[in-house]
Design a protein around this motif. Structure first.
Motif, PDB file in Angstrom:
ATOM      1  N   ARG A 115      12.087   4.084  -6.092  1.00  0.00           N
ATOM      2  CA  ARG A 115      11.230   4.094  -4.843  1.00  0.00           C
ATOM      3  C   ARG A 115      11.248   3.958  -3.210  1.00  0.00           C
ATOM      4  O   ARG A 115      10.022   3.103  -3.073  1.00  0.00           O
ATOM      5  N   GLY A 116      12.941   4.992  -3.064  1.00  0.00           N
ATOM      6  CA  GLY A 116      12.929   4.696  -2.018  1.00  0.00           C
ATOM      7  C   GLY A 116      12.584   4.015  -0.664  1.00  0.00           C
ATOM      8  O   GLY A 116      13.162   3.544   0.068  1.00  0.00           O
ATOM      9  N   VAL A 117      13.482   2.893  -1.480  1.00  0.00           N
ATOM     10  CA  VAL A 117      13.836   1.196  -1.046  1.00  0.00           C
ATOM     11  C   VAL A 117      15.310   2.279  -0.690  1.00  0.00           C
ATOM     12  O   VAL A 117      16.368   1.116  -0.111  1.00  0.00           O
ATOM     13  N   ILE A 118      15.740   3.122  -1.501  1.00  0.00           N
ATOM     14  CA  ILE A 118      17.374   3.584  -0.697  1.00  0.00           C
ATOM     15  C   ILE A 118      17.785   5.035  -0.364  1.00  0.00           C
ATOM     16  O   ILE A 118      16.924   5.560  -1.622  1.00  0.00           O
ATOM     17  N   GLU A 119      18.014   4.921  -0.042  1.00  0.00           N
ATOM     18  CA  GLU A 119      18.760   6.454  -0.047  1.00  0.00           C
ATOM     19  C   GLU A 119      20.213   7.150  -0.705  1.00  0.00           C
ATOM     20  O   GLU A 119      20.337   6.433  -1.219  1.00  0.00           O
ATOM     21  N   PRO A 120      19.640   8.675  -1.740  1.00  0.00           N
ATOM     22  CA  PRO A 120      20.754   8.527  -2.089  1.00  0.00           C
ATOM     23  C   PRO A 120      21.981   8.984  -1.965  1.00  0.00           C
ATOM     24  O   PRO A 120      22.920   8.528  -2.394  1.00  0.00           O
ATOM     25  N   GLU A 121      22.283   9.113  -0.409  1.00  0.00           N
ATOM     26  CA  GLU A 121      23.851   9.167  -0.474  1.00  0.00           C
ATOM     27  C   GLU A 121      24.353   8.112  -0.791  1.00  0.00           C
ATOM     28  O   GLU A 121      25.139   7.300  -0.878  1.00  0.00           O
ATOM     29  N   ASP A 122      23.258   6.849  -0.335  1.00  0.00           N
ATOM     30  CA  ASP A 122      23.710   5.336  -0.219  1.00  0.00           C
ATOM     31  C   ASP A 122      23.693   4.594  -1.950  1.00  0.00           C
ATOM     32  O   ASP A 122      24.811   3.969  -1.828  1.00  0.00           O
ATOM     33  N   VAL A 145       1.053  -1.082  -0.102  1.00  0.00           N
ATOM     34  CA  VAL A 145      -0.121  -0.046  -0.042  1.00  0.00           C
ATOM     35  C   VAL A 145       0.908   1.298   0.159  1.00  0.00           C
ATOM     36  O   VAL A 145       0.628   2.262  -0.584  1.00  0.00           O
ATOM     37  N   TRP A 146       1.760   1.319   0.842  1.00  0.00           N
ATOM     38  CA  TRP A 146       2.470   2.725   0.728  1.00  0.00           C
ATOM     39  C   TRP A 146       3.612   2.344  -0.362  1.00  0.00           C
ATOM     40  O   TRP A 146       3.732   4.020  -0.919  1.00  0.00           O
ATOM     41  N   ARG A 147       4.098   1.660  -1.038  1.00  0.00           N
ATOM     42  CA  ARG A 147       4.889   1.406  -1.666  1.00  0.00           C
ATOM     43  C   ARG A 147       4.052   2.151  -3.281  1.00  0.00           C
ATOM     44  O   ARG A 147       4.649   3.129  -3.816  1.00  0.00           O
ATOM     45  N   VAL A 148       3.092   2.074  -3.438  1.00  0.00           N
ATOM     46  CA  VAL A 148       1.817   2.111  -4.244  1.00  0.00           C
ATOM     47  C   VAL A 148       1.426   3.720  -4.331  1.00  0.00           C
ATOM     48  O   VAL A 148       0.727   3.892  -5.048  1.00  0.00           O
ATOM     49  N   LYS A 149       1.724   3.824  -2.768  1.00  0.00           N
ATOM     50  CA  LYS A 149       1.132   5.353  -2.676  1.00  0.00           C
ATOM     51  C   LYS A 149      -0.271   5.492  -2.683  1.00  0.00           C
ATOM     52  O   LYS A 149      -0.939   6.623  -2.848  1.00  0.00           O
ATOM     53  N   LEU A 150      -0.686   4.512  -2.253  1.00  0.00           N
ATOM     54  CA  LEU A 150      -2.164   4.502  -1.802  1.00  0.00           C
ATOM     55  C   LEU A 150      -3.011   5.639  -1.200  1.00  0.00           C
ATOM     56  O   LEU A 150      -2.421   5.726   0.039  1.00  0.00           O
ATOM     57  N   GLY A 151      -4.121   5.613  -1.889  1.00  0.00           N
ATOM     58  CA  GLY A 151      -4.970   7.091  -0.968  1.00  0.00           C
ATOM     59  C   GLY A 151      -3.499   8.565  -0.693  1.00  0.00           C
ATOM     60  O   GLY A 151      -4.421   9.483  -1.034  1.00  0.00           O
ATOM     61  N   ARG A 152      -2.677   8.477  -1.806  1.00  0.00           N
ATOM     62  CA  ARG A 152      -1.577   9.723  -1.490  1.00  0.00           C
ATOM     63  C   ARG A 152      -1.678  10.061  -3.009  1.00  0.00           C
ATOM     64  O   ARG A 152      -1.520  10.997  -3.142  1.00  0.00           O
ATOM     65  N   ILE A 153      -2.110   9.305  -3.657  1.00  0.00           N
ATOM     66  CA  ILE A 153      -1.698  10.047  -5.178  1.00  0.00           C
ATOM     67  C   ILE A 153      -2.932   9.258  -6.002  1.00  0.00           C
ATOM     68  O   ILE A 153      -3.343   8.799  -4.871  1.00  0.00           O
ATOM     69  N   PRO A 154      -3.302  10.120  -7.132  1.00  0.00           N
ATOM     70  CA  PRO A 154      -5.236   9.771  -7.252  1.00  0.00           C
ATOM     71  C   PRO A 154      -4.608   8.114  -7.458  1.00  0.00           C
ATOM     72  O   PRO A 154      -4.012   7.455  -7.703  1.00  0.00           O
ATOM     73  N   LEU A 155      -6.275   7.643  -7.891  1.00  0.00           N
ATOM     74  CA  LEU A 155      -5.563   5.788  -7.803  1.00  0.00           C
ATOM     75  C   LEU A 155      -5.450   4.908  -8.697  1.00  0.00           C
ATOM     76  O   LEU A 155      -4.493   4.021  -8.851  1.00  0.00           O
ATOM     77  N   GLY A 156      -5.868   5.713 -10.702  1.00  0.00           N
ATOM     78  CA  GLY A 156      -5.199   5.274 -11.181  1.00  0.00           C
ATOM     79  C   GLY A 156      -4.324   4.762 -11.191  1.00  0.00           C
ATOM     80  O   GLY A 156      -3.027   4.266 -11.523  1.00  0.00           O
TER      81      GLY A 156
END
Lengths: 660, 174, 407
Positions: free
Chosen positions: C58-65, A469-480
Motif C-alpha cells: 500500500r506504499g506505507v513504507i519504502e522498500p529498503e525501510d 481517496v489516494w489509498r484506494v487510487k480513486l480515479g487512477r484505476i477502474p472504479l470497481g
C-alpha cells in the motif's frame, strides 16, 4: 435487608480487593501459575459484589427507602422514575460507588478478555487494578458510605436539585466515568509492565484496545456534557473552561496523545519510555480530576481546609498512586532498550509532533485549572482564569496541530517523503484555500479569524478524506478495483480517517458559531415579531401550567421563514416548589446543522416578557464531529488486529494504520 | 540526506524544545494578561482598580436596588462598607435576587458604573460565591444572624460543594 | 437470621473465587504452561512480519525501510521465542506451600476482614423501609398531608409575604425532614408576624436539626430570644444546655441541666435525655436506665440530629427526646404523628373542645390551606364549643369576618 446485603457485598468487595492486590503480584514474582490464576475469578466476583451493592442502592432509590441517609438526602417520592435511578449517581456517595463499579467492571473485562496475554502481565495488571480498587473502596466505606441508615426514617426525601433532573445528567456521568476509569486499565498495564520489566511492541498491542475503549467513552461523555450545558443552562454556551470540565478534558488530551504514541510503540518498538509515562500521566489526570470534583476544593479552598476528611483521603490516593508509579517509572525506565530508529520526517515523527502539541496543550489547561487554587492558597488572591486565558494558550497550540494532521497518514514509517505527501495533498489544500477565500470575500475585512478558522477546518476534513481517496487510487484505476481496495483497507485506516474528519467537523462548528452566531435580547409584547438569522419569531403569549413537582410559565413562540410556519417553540421558566427554586427551560429547533435557540427571562406587566433568542449556524457539528470521532474509534477497535483472541496469522489485509 | 543517529536525535530534541518553549511562553504571557482578579466594591472604591480593566465584582445585591428597564438591569452591589452601581443587559440568572450574593464580570467605566457582561450564579438557592463570603468576612459584614441571608447562604454553599452542579455562567452577553 | 444466612452465602462465594483456581491440580497448570511454548508475543511478531508486506503493497513504507523493519521484527521475534523457552524451562513448580497460604487467606482472611468491618459500619438489624410499605396503613393521610403542603407552597410562591402561610408550613417541613426549609420558614414567619417564644424556639430547633444536631451560634441566638420572651419555656433551655455541653463549657452545662431538671415533674419525655446528658458530663443521676434507643446505627455521620426531621413536631417538649422516643414507637404511632398538624388539631378539638387560641389556630390553618368549607365548619363548631365565653366568641367572629368566612 436488601440494603444491608448491598452494604455487606461492598465490604466483601474490599476484602477481595486486598486479595487481588497481593496474591497475583506475589504469584507473578514467584512465577506460580496457581497464584496468578487467582486474579481473574477474584476480579470477576469483586465486580459482582460491587454490582450487588450498586443494585441495592438503586433498589433503595426506586422504593424511596428513606431509612437510607443517602436516599433521603437526594430523592423524593414525587420524583419521576428515571430521575430516581439517575439520582443514585447524582450525589457524591452514589457517584463514587458508580466510579468503583466501573473500575470493577474494567477489572472483570481484563480478566475475561485478557486470555491472550502472558500470565505474568495479566496477573500484574489485575494486581494493580486491585490496588486502585482497594484505595477507592476504602474511600467509599470510610468517608462516603452510601449505606448509612437513619433510625427513624423521615416520610419524605429532600429532592434532587431540579436542574439535575434531566436526561443529560442520567447519561453523562456514567459515560464520563467509563472514560475516566477506563484509563485505570492503561495505568495498570504500565505499572505491570514496569514491575515485570518487560515492555515491548507486544505490550503496546495488548494495551491498545483498552486505550481506545476509554478514549471512546471519554469523548462521548465530554460531548454529552457539553450539549447538556448548552441546552440546560439557558444561554447557549457549549464550553465554559470551567474547572469541572477541564478535569475531564485533560485526561482526554493526554489519552489522545497516548492513543497515538502507543501506535508508534506497537509498530516500531520505539517511544517506549514516553508511552509508559503517558499511560501513567493520563490516569493521574483522571485521578486529579476526581480529586478536584469530589473534594470540594473547587468550591472553596477554605471549606476544604475545614472539613478535609474526604479531600485529604483522595489527595492521599492521588499522592500514593502518582508518586508510586512515577518512582517505579524512574527506577525501571532507564533499563528500557531503545527501539527502532526513524528519521524526523516520518510517520513516527508526525506522531511525536502530535504528542508534543497535545501534551503542551494539556499542560496549558492544567496550569489554567490549578493556578487559581495555588494562588488562593499561597497569596490569598482570588482570580478567575477564563476563556481569554485558554484562547491565548490552548488555541495557538491547537492550530499547528490541526495544520499537521492531514500530513501524518501520508508519511511512511521510518522515513517519510514530505514533498510527496504535500503533492498528494495539493487538491485538499487548494479546496481549503478556495473555501477560506470565499468566506473572506463574504465576510469582508471585519473578521479575519473566520476565514482562517473555516479554512483550517476544511483542510483537516478534506485532508482526511483525500488520504483514503489516494489509498484506494480513486480515479487512477477502474472504479470497481477502487471499491475492492477500499473494502480491503484495514478498519483502523477508516478509523483514523473518521477520527480526523470528526475533529475537523467539530472545529468547523466551533468556528461557525463563534463567528456567525446571532443574538437578540429584547422585551416582547404578545403578537410582536423579531427576526433572527432569517427566521421570524412571533411571541404568542405566556401561559402558566403545572408539572409533577413544579409550576411553570410557558412562552409560546411561532417560528416562520418567509411567512411559512415552521415550528412552535415553547421555552419555559419553571419554579420547583420543594426547593423554591426557579430554572430556565430553553426551546431549540434544528434546521440542518443550524439551530434556533430561545429562552425566557422575567415576565413583565401586560403579558410582555424578556426573551433571548440565538441563531446558531452549524452548531450541531460540534457534537456530531465528536460522534464521528467516536465512530472512528469503534472502527479502529473492530480492526481484526485488536480483536479479542490470539492474533492469528494474517493472510489478508494486515492493518497498517490504526486510528491516529 | 543521511543524518546520523545523533543528528536525528538532536533535531528532534530541538524541535520538541522549541514547541515546549513556545507553550511555556504563551502560558506565562497569558497568566500575566488574561486572568481576572476578584474585587469587592470596597476595592473599587479605594481606587485599586484601573478604569477599563476587567474585574470580577462580588458582593451582595443591595436590597431594593434592582431597577429593570426593558432588558437592561441596574443594581447596586454592596459589601457593607462600599456600594457600586452596576448595569447589565441581558437575562439574569434564575437566582439573581436582592440580598443574595452575586459575581459579575466586566469593567468599571469612566462614569464610575460597573458594566457587567457576565453575571454568574450557581444553581442553588443557597449558593454564596466563595469569594463573596471571604470578602464579606474580611469587611466584618459576616454575622451569624437569623435575618442575614448571607449567614444562611455560606454554610450551605460548603455543603453543596459536593453537588453535581456545573458552576457555569448562567447568563452572558457576547 | 435470614440476612446472616445470605451474608454467609456471599462470603462463601467470595472465598470460592480464591479457592477454585488454587484447587486446580498443579500438574494441570503446568501442562497448560508447557503447551504454550511460544507465548502470545511470538504470535504478534509473526503477525507483524506479514503486516510489513501489506504495508509495502500500500506504499506505507519504502522498500529498503521495509527490509530494515523486517530485520528489526525478526530480531524481536527471536528474542521473544528464546525468552519464552527460557521461561518454560525455568518455571518453578507451583509451590503447594504458597497455595496453602493463599487458601488460608481466602478462608480466614476474607471473613476476618469483612465481618468485623461490616459490623462496625452496617446496621444488620435494620429492615428495609420502602415508602410504599410504610404508607400502607394510612396512605390517604400521608397524601393529604403532602397535598396540603404543596398547596401552601404554591400559595407562598405566589405571595411570599403571607406570614401565616410560613407559620403553618414550618412545622410541616420539620415533619418531612426538611429542617433547613423549616428554619427558613420560621425566619420568614418571624419577620412577617413578629417573634414569639414558640416561633423562636422552633426556629432554633430547626437550625439545630439542619446542622446535624449541633447548636450553632445562629440557633443559640434564637433560643436566647425565646427564653427572653418566655423564661419558663423548656425547649429553648433544653437546647441551650445541650449547646453548652457541645461547646465544652462543662460546669455551665451541668448547672443548666440541673436547673432544668429541677422544674421537671419527672414524667416528661425529655427528662431521661437530660439525665443522660448529665451522666455524660460526669454527674450521677438517680435514673440510670439506658436511653439510647436500640437499633440506632452508631455509624459515622449519624448524630442525633440526622433523624430529627421525623420526630420533631409542633408538640411541646424537646424534639431530640421525641426522636429517641419515636424510635420505640410503633408504625401506627408514627403514622399518626405525620398525619398533619391540621387534621390532628381538628380531631382533638372535635373530640374535647379547646381554648379560643386553639380554635383560632385551626380556623386560620384551614383558611390558609384554602379549605374554605372546612374552615366555615370549624367556625361553626368553635361557636358551639365556646358558647358562654363571650370574649372568645367575639374573637372568633372577628376572625371569621377578617378571613371572609361568613357563611
Amino acid at each position: 435487608m436488601i440494603v444491608e446485603l448491598g452494604h455487606f457485598a461492598l465490604v466483601l468487595a474490599l476484602a477481595l480487593s486486598i486479595v487481588q492486590s497481593v496474591v497475583p503480584v506475589w504469584g507473578a514474582r514467584m512465577r506460580d501459575e496457581r497464584l496468578m490464576a487467582v486474579a481473574a475469578p477474584v476480579a470477576g466476583v469483586q465486580f459482582l459484589m460491587v454490582g450487588l451493592a450498586f443494585a441495592a442502592l438503586t433498589f433503595a432509590y426506586l422504593t424511596s427507602d428513606f431509612s437510607v441517609l443517602n436516599v433521603w438526602q437526594n430523592s423524593h417520592s414525587d420524583k419521576p422514575l428515571i430521575y430516581r435511578i439517575s439520582g443514585v449517581w447524582g450525589n457524591h456517595e452514589g457517584s463514587m460507588l458508580l466510579w468503583v463499579l466501573i473500575l470493577a467492571l474494567f477489572g472483570a473485562l481484563v480478566a475475561a478478555f485478557g486470555r491472550t496475554m502472558p500470565a505474568t502481565l495479566k496477573a500484574n495488571v489485575l494486581g494493580v487494578q486491585g490496588w486502585i480498587s482497594l484505595a477507592f473502596l476504602s474511600f467509599i466505606l470510610f468517608t462516603s458510605n452510601p449505606f448509612i441508615r437513619i433510625a427513624n426514617p423521615p416520610m419524605e426525601g429532600q429532592d434532587l436539585n431540579p436542574i439535575l433532573q434531566d436526561v443529560g445528567l442520567a447519561i453523562h456521568p456514567p459515560l464520563l466515568y467509563l472514560g475516566y476509569v477506563g484509563f485505570s486499565v492503561t495505568f495498570s498495564f504500565a505499572a505491570a509492565a514496569l514491575l515485570d520489566g518487560r515492555i515491548d511492541a507486544a505490550w503496546a498491542r495488548w494495551v491498545r484496545p483498552w486505550i481506545l475503549i476509554a478514549w471512546i467513552f471519554l469523548t462521548l461523555g465530554i460531548a454529552m456534557g457539553s450539549y447538556w450545558a448548552y441546552y440546560e443552562l439557558g444561554w447557549g454556551g457549549f464550553w465554559f473552561w470551567d474547572p469541572v470540565e477541564n478535569a475531564s478534558f485533560m485526561p482526554w488530551l493526554a489519552g489522545t496523545a497516548l492513543l497515538h504514541s502507543a501506535l508508534v510503540m506497537e509498530k516500531r518498538d520505539a517511544l517506549k519510555v514516553w508511552t509508559v509515562l503517558l499511560a501513567i500521566l493520563t490516569f493521574s489526570l483522571s485521578l486529579l480530576g476526581t480529586f478536584l470534583v469530589r473534594s470540594g476544593v473547587l468550591t472553596s479552598v477554605h471549606a476544604f481546609a475545614t472539613d478535609p476528611s474526604r479531600g485529604v483521603f483522595i489527595l492521599a490516593i492521588l499522592a500514593i498512586f502518582i508518586g508510586g508509579s512515577l518512582s517505579l517509572y524512574a527506577w525501571r525506565a532507564p533499563m528500557l532498550k531503545q527501539g527502532g530508529i526513524f528519521a524526523p520526517i516520518s510517520r513516527e515523527g508526525a506522531l511525536i509532533l502530535n504528542n508534543l502539541f497535545l501534551t503542551a496543550a494539556c499542560a496549558a489547561v492544567l496550569v489554567g485549572t490549578l493556578y487559581p487554587l495555588a494562588l488562593d492558597v499561597t497569596t490569598g488572591d482570588k482570580i478567575s482564569v477564563g476563556a481569554p486565558f485558554f484562547n491565548m494558550t490552548f488555541g495557538p497550540l491547537m492550530i499547528p496541530l490541526l495544520l499537521a494532521i492531514p500530513f501524518g497518514p501520508f508519511l511512511a514509517w521510518k522515513r517519510g517523503d514530505l514533498l510527496g505527501a504535500a503533492q498528494r495533498l495539493m487538491v485538499a489544500f487548494a479546496i481549503a484555500i478556495v473555501i477560506a477565500l470565499v468566506v473572506a470575500w463574504v465576510e469582508g475585512a471585519a473578521n479575519v479569524m473566520a476565514p482562517i478558522g473555516i479554512g483550517i477546518a476544511a483542510w483537516v476534513m478534506i485532508g482526511a478524506v483525500s488520504e483514503i481517496v489516494w489509498r484506494v487510487k480513486l480515479g487512477r484505476i477502474p472504479l470497481g478495483q477502487s471499491f475492492s481496495r477500499a473494502a480491503g483497507l484495514p478498519r483502523s485506516s477508516w478509523g483514523a480517517m473518521l477520527g480526523h474528519f470528526g475533529m475537523g467537523a467539530t472545529m468547523l462548528g466551533i468556528v461557525a458559531v463563534t463567528a456567525w452566531q446571532q443574538e437578540v435580547i429584547t422585551v416582547m409584547q404578545p403578537g410582536e415579531t423579531r427576526s433572527i438569522g432569517g427566521y421570524d419569531l412571533t411571541f404568542e403569549g405566556l401561559t402558566p401550567s403545572t408539572g409533577s413537582n413544579y409550576r411553570e410559565d410557558v412562552g409560546h413562540f411561532s417560528l416562520r421563514k418567509g411567512g411559512v410556519m415552521l415550528a412552535n417553540m415553547e421555552p419555559a421558566k419553571r419554579f420547583y416548589m420543594a426547593r423554591q427554586m426557579p430554572t430556565t427551560e430553553s426551546a431549540i429547533e434544528t434546521f440542518g446543522f443550524n439551530q434556533v435557540y430561545v429562552s425566557l427571562g422575567d415576565a413583565k406587566d401586560g403579558g410582555a416578557v424578556v426573551m433571548r433568542a440565538y441563531y446558531k449556524p452549524l452548531v450541531t457539528l460540534i457534537w456530531l464531529g465528536a460522534v464521528v470521532m467516536v465512530i472512528g474509534g469503534l472502527f479502529s477497535l473492530s480492526d481484526r488486529r485488536l480483536r479479542v483472541g490470539a492474533p492469528r496469522r494474517a493472510h489478508h489485509a494486515a492493518a497498517a494504520m490504526p486510528a491516529e | 540526506m543521511a543524518m546520523t543517529r545523533k543528528q536525528r536525535r538532536l533535531s528532534m530534541i530541538g524541535g520538541a524544545g522549541a514547541v515546549l518553549a513556545v507553550a511555556a511562553g504563551l502560558i506565562l504571557y497569558a497568566l500575566k494578561d488574561e486572568i481576572v482578579f476578584f474585587q469587592s466594591p470596597s476595592d473599587v472604591a479605594e481606587h485599586t482598580v484601573p478604569h477599563g480593566q476587567r474585574i470580577r465584582l462580588g458582593g451582595l445585591v443591595k436590597d431594593g436596588s434592582i431597577d429593570r428597564q426593558g432588558e437592561t438591569v441596574r443594581f447596586v452591589v454592596t459589601d457593607g462598607a462600599a456600594d457600586l452601581s452596576a448595569t447589565y443587559t441581558g437575562i439574569l440568572p434564575d437566582l439573581f435576587r436582592e440580598g443574595q450574593g452575586v459575581v459579575a464580570e466586566g469593567t468599571v467605566g469612566n462614569d464610575g458604573i460597573f458594566h457587567a457582561d457576565t453575571v454568574l450564579a450557581k444553581h442553588d438557592e443557597n449558593y454564596m460565591p466563595k469569594e463573596v463570603v471571604e470578602a464579606l468576612k474580611a469587611r466584618g459584614e459576616w454575622q451569624m444572624g437569623a435575618d442575614n441571608p448571607a449567614a444562611k447562604g455560606a454554610p450551605a454553599a460548603d455543603k453543596t460543594s459536593q453537588a453535581e452542579t456545573p458552576s457555569a455562567p448562567a447568563s452572558r452577553t457576547n | 437470621m435470614m440476612i446472616w444466612f445470605l451474608f454467609a452465602v456471599l462470603t462463601v462465594a467470595a472465598a470460592l473465587a480464591i479457592l477454585a483456581p488454587l484447587a486446580r491440580r498443579s500438574n494441570a497448570a503446568e501442562e497448560e504452561g508447557q503447551g504454550r511454548e511460544n507465548g502470545p508475543d511470538v504470535a504478534i511478531y509473526k503477525d507483524q512480519l506479514t503486516e510489513i508486506d501489506r504495508d509495502l503493497d500500500r506504499g506505507v513504507i519504502e522498500p529498503e525501510d521495509a527490509e530494515a523493519a523486517r530485520a528489526e521484527i525478526s530480531r524481536r521475534l527471536l528474542k521473544a521465542a528464546r525468552s519464552d523457552r527460557d521461561d518454560a524451562a525455568t518455571r518453578p513448580r507451583s509451590g503447594s506451600g504458597r497455595a496453602r497460604i493463599a487458601a488460608a487467606l481466602a478462608i480466614v482472611g476474607v471473613p476476618l476482614v469483612s465481618v468485623p468491618l461490616y459490623l462496625a459500619l452496617g446496621s444488620p438489624s435494620m429492615p428495609d423501609a420502602p415508602l410504599a410499605a410504610r404508607l400502607m396503613p394510612s396512605d390517604d393521610g400521608f397524601h393529604q398531608f403532602k397535598d396540603l403542603v404543596a398547596k401552601v407552597e404554591e400559595r407562598l410562591a405566589r405571595n411570599p409575604g403571607d406570614g401565616r402561610g410560613w407559620d403553618v408550613i414550618a412545622p410541616a417541613y420539620m415533619r418531612m425532614g426538611r429542617a433547613g426549609d423549616a428554619a427558613k420558614a420560621y425566619a420568614n414567619a418571624i419577620r412577617l408576624l413578629g417573634e414569639n417564644a414558640p416561633r423562636r424556639a422552633n426556629q432554633g430547633e430547626a437550625i439545630v436539626a439542619a446542622n446535624d444536631g449541633v447548636v450553632t451560634a445562629e440557633a443559640r441566638e434564637a433560643f436566647e430570644r425565646a427564653v427572653k420572651l418566655a423564661p419558663g419555656m423548656v425547649k429553648p433551655r433544653f437546647y441551650l444546655a445541650l449547646g453548652l455541653g457541645q461547646e465544652g463549657k462543662k460546669d455551665e452545662a451541668i448547672s443548666a441541666w440541673q436547673t432544668l431538671l429541677k422544674d421537671a415533674q419527672g414524667n416528661e419525655a425529655w427528662v431521661p435525655m437530660a439525665q443522660a446528658e448529665l451522666r455524660e458530663l460526669g454527674v450521677a443521676t438517680p435514673d440510670a436506665a439506658p436511653v439510647r434507643a436500640p437499633g440506632v446505627a452508631s455509624a459515622p455521620g449519624m448524630s442525633a440530629g440526622t433523624g430529627n426531621g421525623a420526630g420533631a413536631s409542633g408538640m411541646p417538649g424537646p424534639s431530640a427526646a421525641d426522636v429517641r422516643a419515636a424510635g420505640e414507637m410503633s408504625a401506627q404511632d408514627r403514622q399518626a404523628m405525620i398525619r398533619g398538624m391540621v387534621s390532628q388539631l381538628d380531631e382533638r378539638l372535635k373530640a374535647e373542645g379547646g381554648s379560643v387560641d386553639e380554635w383560632v389556630r385551626l380556623v386560620r390553618a384551614l383558611a390558609v390551606l384554602g379549605e374554605r368549607d372546612q374552615a366555615i365548619d370549624a367556625v361553626k363548631r368553635a361557636r358551639a364549643g365556646l358558647a358562654g365565653d363571650q370574649q372568645g366568641l367575639t374573637t372568633i367572629d372577628a376572625l371569621a369576618t377578617q378571613l371572609g368566612l361568613e357563611s
